[in-house]
Design an enzyme around this catalytic site. Structure first.
Site, short mmCIF file in Angstrom:
data_model
loop_
_atom_site.label_atom_id
_atom_site.label_comp_id
_atom_site.label_asym_id
_atom_site.label_seq_id
_atom_site.Cartn_x
_atom_site.Cartn_y
_atom_site.Cartn_z
N SER A 137 -30.05 -21.06 3.27
CA SER A 137 -29.87 -19.81 2.52
C SER A 137 -29.71 -20.01 1.02
O SER A 137 -30.20 -19.20 0.23
CB SER A 137 -28.67 -19.04 3.07
OG SER A 137 -28.86 -18.70 4.42
N HIS A 189 -25.10 -19.10 -1.59
CA HIS A 189 -25.99 -17.96 -1.84
C HIS A 189 -25.99 -17.60 -3.32
O HIS A 189 -27.04 -17.46 -3.95
CB HIS A 189 -25.54 -16.73 -1.04
CG HIS A 189 -25.68 -16.90 0.44
ND1 HIS A 189 -25.29 -15.91 1.33
CD2 HIS A 189 -26.15 -17.91 1.19
CE1 HIS A 189 -25.53 -16.32 2.56
NE2 HIS A 189 -26.04 -17.53 2.51
#
Length: 212
Positions: A137, A189
């Site tokens: 991610s 992230h």
């Protein structure tokens, strides 16, 4: 190999590695030797001692670790969508370097800063160091930021990012931040997204300067 396959060979290789690790680790079991060998800091290591001893692959290898099928599926779909564009338009070498930079930076940030997010149950903001994380991610949010800048600033390069994809990635970012899906590597992230936007913008400025 077919030319179309060659143009996304790095993306397909990264995807295959993620699937291979997932299956070989008993579908994301963090206790398996393989996951322990790939995590940035196994066995409660809080000083990156394994990396200091020369296990440098741990700086990158957490991106191949996924702990459940939905986590893997979402990441692979976004990797195929975003990574394929970068690989085809920037070339495999620059694409691979971008993945490495995003992976190492997001992994280190996640390790040192830990899992940050709002706990809806207690209403508290949690921020605790942790080496128990994995997933693509951080890289994906970096690719997302990079493609977003390129699609807006240099549309002639052919990068495409739909409004639906932008909304999905931003909504997903905030849902994870508020712990809707449990413990998530939110720092990875955020750092990935910031770096992707920054690299995309800097490369745009440098390209404009070269062109006069």
């Amino acid at each position: 190999l077919d030319l179309a396959v060659l143009r996304r060979l790095v993306t397909l290789t990264l995807s295959a590695a993620c699937v291979g690790v997932f299956v070989s680790s008993n579908f994301g079991d963090s206790a398996t030797p393989l996951v322990q060998a790939l995590q940035i800091a196994p066995d409660g290591d809080t000083t990156l001692e394994h990396i200091r001893r020369g296990e440098l692959w741990r700086l990158v290898s957490p991106i191949f670790v996924h702990f459940n099928f939905l986590h893997l599926l979402f990441n692979l779909l976004m990797l195929l969508h975003l990574g394929r564009q970068v690989e085809q338009r920037r070339g495999p070498v620059r694409y691979l370097l971008l993945v490495l930079v995003l992976g190492i930076a997001s992994n280190l940030a996640q390790f040192y800063l830990g899992d940050a997010g709002w706990n809806l149950g207690t209403g508290n903001f949690t921020f605790a160091p942790s080496g128990n994380f994995g997933g693509m991610s951080g890289v994906l949010y970096g690719l997302f930021g990079f493609v977003w800048v390129k699609s807006r600033q240099e549309p002639e390069l052919g990068f495409v990012l739909s409004t639906g994809t932008i909304v999905l990635m931003i909504v997903w970012l905030f849902l994870c931040l508020f712990s809707v899906f449990g413990s998530v590597a939110n720092v990875a992230h955020g750092v990935g997204l910031f770096l992707g936007l920054l690299i995309g913008y800097v490369s745009h400025v440098l390209r404009a300067v070269r062109q006069g």
